[in-house]
Structures are given as C-alpha cells and as structure tokens.
Motif scaffolding. Structure first.
Motif, PDB file in Angstrom:
ATOM      1  N   LEU A 194     -22.754 -24.599  16.553  1.00 60.28           N
ATOM      2  CA  LEU A 194     -21.456 -24.298  17.187  1.00 60.28           C
ATOM      3  C   LEU A 194     -20.431 -25.409  16.992  1.00 60.28           C
ATOM      4  O   LEU A 194     -19.445 -25.478  17.723  1.00 60.28           O
ATOM      5  CB  LEU A 194     -21.632 -24.030  18.690  1.00 60.28           C
ATOM      6  N   ASN A 195     -20.662 -26.268  16.012  1.00 63.14           N
ATOM      7  CA  ASN A 195     -19.843 -27.472  15.863  1.00 63.14           C
ATOM      8  C   ASN A 195     -20.024 -27.999  14.433  1.00 63.14           C
ATOM      9  O   ASN A 195     -21.155 -28.312  14.042  1.00 63.14           O
ATOM     10  CB  ASN A 195     -20.304 -28.516  16.891  1.00 63.14           C
ATOM     11  N   PRO A 196     -18.954 -28.089  13.642  1.00 67.03           N
ATOM     12  CA  PRO A 196     -19.108 -28.608  12.279  1.00 67.03           C
ATOM     13  C   PRO A 196     -19.722 -30.006  12.210  1.00 67.03           C
ATOM     14  O   PRO A 196     -20.439 -30.324  11.252  1.00 67.03           O
ATOM     15  CB  PRO A 196     -17.659 -28.625  11.754  1.00 67.03           C
ATOM     16  N   ALA A 197     -19.449 -30.838  13.211  1.00 65.46           N
ATOM     17  CA  ALA A 197     -20.039 -32.180  13.218  1.00 65.46           C
ATOM     18  C   ALA A 197     -21.552 -32.106  13.389  1.00 65.46           C
ATOM     19  O   ALA A 197     -22.298 -32.883  12.782  1.00 65.46           O
ATOM     20  CB  ALA A 197     -19.418 -33.027  14.329  1.00 65.46           C
ATOM     21  N   VAL A 198     -22.031 -31.169  14.206  1.00 62.58           N
ATOM     22  CA  VAL A 198     -23.472 -30.981  14.385  1.00 62.58           C
ATOM     23  C   VAL A 198     -24.100 -30.485  13.084  1.00 62.58           C
ATOM     24  O   VAL A 198     -25.169 -30.948  12.680  1.00 62.58           O
ATOM     25  CB  VAL A 198     -23.753 -30.001  15.539  1.00 62.58           C
ATOM     26  N   SER A 199     -23.442 -29.545  12.425  1.00 58.55           N
ATOM     27  CA  SER A 199     -23.976 -29.035  11.154  1.00 58.55           C
ATOM     28  C   SER A 199     -24.042 -30.139  10.102  1.00 58.55           C
ATOM     29  O   SER A 199     -25.018 -30.233   9.350  1.00 58.55           O
ATOM     30  CB  SER A 199     -23.108 -27.874  10.650  1.00 58.55           C
ATOM     31  N   LEU A 200     -23.017 -30.976  10.053  1.00 57.68           N
ATOM     32  CA  LEU A 200     -23.012 -32.069   9.075  1.00 57.68           C
ATOM     33  C   LEU A 200     -24.151 -33.044   9.339  1.00 57.68           C
ATOM     34  O   LEU A 200     -24.883 -33.420   8.407  1.00 57.68           O
ATOM     35  CB  LEU A 200     -21.672 -32.794   9.110  1.00 57.68           C
ATOM     36  N   VAL A 201     -24.332 -33.451  10.588  1.00 58.84           N
ATOM     37  CA  VAL A 201     -25.391 -34.414  10.872  1.00 58.84           C
ATOM     38  C   VAL A 201     -26.765 -33.769  10.703  1.00 58.84           C
ATOM     39  O   VAL A 201     -27.721 -34.438  10.288  1.00 58.84           O
ATOM     40  CB  VAL A 201     -25.232 -35.018  12.284  1.00 58.84           C
ATOM     41  N   ALA A 202     -26.882 -32.474  10.991  1.00 52.69           N
ATOM     42  CA  ALA A 202     -28.161 -31.783  10.775  1.00 52.69           C
ATOM     43  C   ALA A 202     -28.538 -31.800   9.300  1.00 52.69           C
ATOM     44  O   ALA A 202     -29.700 -32.020   8.941  1.00 52.69           O
ATOM     45  CB  ALA A 202     -28.078 -30.351  11.286  1.00 52.69           C
ATOM     46  N   TRP A 203     -27.556 -31.593   8.428  1.00 57.66           N
ATOM     47  CA  TRP A 203     -27.834 -31.673   6.991  1.00 57.66           C
ATOM     48  C   TRP A 203     -28.189 -33.096   6.582  1.00 57.66           C
ATOM     49  O   TRP A 203     -29.121 -33.326   5.805  1.00 57.66           O
ATOM     50  CB  TRP A 203     -26.626 -31.171   6.199  1.00 57.66           C
ATOM     51  N   LEU A 204     -27.481 -34.072   7.113  1.00 51.91           N
ATOM     52  CA  LEU A 204     -27.722 -35.461   6.736  1.00 51.91           C
ATOM     53  C   LEU A 204     -29.130 -35.928   7.096  1.00 51.91           C
ATOM     54  O   LEU A 204     -29.718 -36.741   6.386  1.00 51.91           O
ATOM     55  CB  LEU A 204     -26.685 -36.377   7.398  1.00 51.91           C
ATOM     56  N   VAL A 205     -29.675 -35.429   8.203  1.00 46.54           N
ATOM     57  CA  VAL A 205     -31.011 -35.874   8.622  1.00 46.54           C
ATOM     58  C   VAL A 205     -32.109 -34.911   8.179  1.00 46.54           C
ATOM     59  O   VAL A 205     -33.261 -35.050   8.575  1.00 46.54           O
ATOM     60  CB  VAL A 205     -31.077 -36.084  10.153  1.00 46.54           C
ATOM     61  N   GLY A 206     -31.754 -33.943   7.344  1.00 40.37           N
ATOM     62  CA  GLY A 206     -32.762 -33.043   6.791  1.00 40.37           C
ATOM     63  C   GLY A 206     -33.077 -31.853   7.646  1.00 40.37           C
ATOM     64  O   GLY A 206     -34.120 -31.209   7.456  1.00 40.37           O
ATOM     65  N   GLY A 207     -32.195 -31.501   8.569  1.00 38.45           N
ATOM     66  CA  GLY A 207     -32.461 -30.396   9.475  1.00 38.45           C
ATOM     67  C   GLY A 207     -31.930 -29.057   9.018  1.00 38.45           C
ATOM     68  O   GLY A 207     -32.165 -28.041   9.681  1.00 38.45           O
ATOM     69  N   MET A 208     -31.207 -29.011   7.890  1.00 36.40           N
ATOM     70  CA  MET A 208     -30.729 -27.741   7.364  1.00 36.40           C
ATOM     71  C   MET A 208     -30.492 -27.866   5.870  1.00 36.40           C
ATOM     72  O   MET A 208     -30.326 -28.971   5.344  1.00 36.40           O
ATOM     73  CB  MET A 208     -29.451 -27.277   8.084  1.00 36.40           C
ATOM     74  N   ASN A 209     -30.486 -26.718   5.198  1.00 37.24           N
ATOM     75  CA  ASN A 209     -30.279 -26.674   3.755  1.00 37.24           C
ATOM     76  C   ASN A 209     -28.800 -26.884   3.441  1.00 37.24           C
ATOM     77  O   ASN A 209     -27.924 -26.350   4.121  1.00 37.24           O
ATOM     78  CB  ASN A 209     -30.746 -25.317   3.217  1.00 37.24           C
ATOM     79  N   MET A 210     -28.531 -27.628   2.376  1.00 30.35           N
ATOM     80  CA  MET A 210     -27.153 -27.915   2.004  1.00 30.35           C
ATOM     81  C   MET A 210     -26.351 -26.648   1.705  1.00 30.35           C
ATOM     82  O   MET A 210     -25.142 -26.595   1.954  1.00 30.35           O
ATOM     83  CB  MET A 210     -27.139 -28.839   0.779  1.00 30.35           C
ATOM     84  N   THR A 211     -27.030 -25.621   1.187  1.00 24.81           N
ATOM     85  CA  THR A 211     -26.318 -24.385   0.831  1.00 24.81           C
ATOM     86  C   THR A 211     -25.739 -23.676   2.051  1.00 24.81           C
ATOM     87  O   THR A 211     -24.848 -22.836   1.905  1.00 24.81           O
ATOM     88  CB  THR A 211     -27.251 -23.418   0.091  1.00 24.81           C
TER      89      THR A 211
END
Length: 258
Positions: free
Chosen positions: A90-107
């Motif tokens: 629910l937050n672009p900042a959360v999505s960015l940090v989730a990707w940075l720490v390996g919690g989501m796929n870059m795509t």
C-alpha cells in the motif's frame, strides 16, 4: 521380498501405509501477477479514502489525534486482509524496500507502485464525492499541506526520512526478515503510523507514503512542496534497504558479515 511378491497381508498393509503426497499446485498467472496488483489498488483506495476523510472531516479540537488514529487503525485491517495476496504494501516506499531486501520480484515493483497510485486517486476521488465541496476545498482534499514556506523544507524532509525509516524497519523486520517475523506485523505497522503522525505531523505532515500524498494532490490539484513526500520516503527506503542488507538482517538477508 518373497512375501511381498506373494501378496502377504503384512506386506500389503505396509505398502498401503505409504501415502503418495501430491505436489502442491503452482499458482496461476492471475494469482501471481494480476491479483496482487488488484489487492494493492483496492487496499490503497480504502486506506486513502479513510485518510482523506479524517483530514477533511477533522473534528475541531482533536488536532493530530484524529488523523493519527484513523490512519493507524484503518491500516491494520487493510494490511491483514491483503497480506497473503500481495503482502499488503500500500506504499511505493514499502515496495521499494521489499525489493531491495529480497522480499519481492523486481518485475512486480513497477506494477505494484502504479496500482498503489491508481488506488490512491480512486480513494481520494471517493472522499471528494462524499463530502461537501466547500469543506473539501478548504482542506485541500486531504492533501498533505503541512509545509507552507521554504524555511520548513529542510526540517520536513529530514522528518519524512526519519519517520519513514522507522516505519520501513518495522515492515522489514516484522514481515520480511525470517529471524524476526511476527504475525502481529499489521498491528505494529498501524501503531507505528499512528505514533509517526502524532510525533511528526506538525513538522512535515508525517506522510511516510508517496501514494498518500499523490492521490489527494491529483484530485484537489494541490502540489505545494509535493516533491518532499516522494524524496523523503524513497530516500528512507534506500537507506533502510542498505541497513537491513548490511547490518540488521538475518544471515540469509545480509550481504556481508555472515
């Protein structure tokens, strides 16, 4: 061996006890790529709707308490019901940090952020539809308007970075880091948002979420110092990602000092 070949009862029973477990079915393309974006859009719409209403319909004398409680308490169930579908970012900042720490796929990073921004516009639009026009105009549609002059910008920017960093640490350590994961993370995030607004609402508005700033800004056409609410949270996401990857993450997350 001979007993098994001859159909010995004990051998048959032993063979029947061996259960062949079917392989778990893989989620469909819809559940992997489309449904998470739908959940992010709907969740963001609900969150921004109640957030804008809390700002527009602010009860006199409540100060920051009403928006702090509404944002924090409203976020808890929204995260809880979307967590197993999309992670409840629910937050672009959360999505960015989730990707940075390996919690989501870059795509999925860009689709998530786009879904959140569209959801924010939907939520802000719904808020505008249910309140009197004059009241909506006076409150700038619930847009973040804590900064009124250039002298406030440095303090507001630092406030957004620090508050968002604390929020993202709660998300990373409570939802993504295996060693510290907690089923109570929706509560933790909601309480952190409430505390952040109570503490920093007078300095920067304590947005901590670019989507929360973007939706009302589009609907109300209010763009004063809007960039602060993108630069601050996204810089915090980069800093938090580095912090978790280098220092506070578990062994699987850390890149160094394993």
């Amino acid at each position: 061996m001979a007993a098994a070949e001859c159909g010995h009862p004990l051998a048959k029973e032993a063979m029947m006890d061996i259960e062949v477990k079917p392989k778990p079915s893989q989620p469909s393309w819809y559940e992997r790529y489309v449904q998470p974006c739908v959940a992010e859009l709907l969740g963001s719409a609900v969150f921004i709707f109640i957030g804008c209403l809390s700002a527009v319909e602010d009860v006199e004398g409540m100060g920051r308490l009403q928006p702090a409680l509404v944002h924090g308490l409203g976020l808890i169930p929204v995260i809880a019901i979307t967590a197993d579908i999309s992670g409840g970012h629910l937050n672009p900042a959360v999505s960015l940090v989730a990707w940075l720490v390996g919690g989501m796929n870059m795509t999925m990073l860009i689709p998530y952020c786009v879904s959140q921004l569209f959801g924010a516009m939907v939520g802000a639009g719904l808020a505008k539809a249910v309140v009197p026009s004059e009241r909506h105009l006076n409150a700038s549609g619930g847009a973040i308007g804590a900064i009124v002059n250039d002298e406030q910008v440095p303090a507001a920017l630092v406030s957004e970075i620090v508050l968002t960093t604390f929020l993202l640490l709660v998300v990373c350590m409570g939802a993504l880091n295996e060693k510290t994961k907690s089923p109570l993370v929706p509560l933790h995030v909601g309480f952190m948002v409430t505390a952040g607004i109570l503490a920093g609402g007078g300095v920067s508005g304590a947005c901590m979420n670019p989507a929360r700033a973007f939706g009302p800004a589009v609907v109300a056409n209010y763009w004063d110092y809007h960039w602060v609410y993108w630069v601050g949270p996204m810089a915090a996401a980069l800093f938090t990602g580095a912090l978790v990857r280098l220092l506070v993450g578990d062994q699987n997350t850390r890149l160094l000092l394993k």
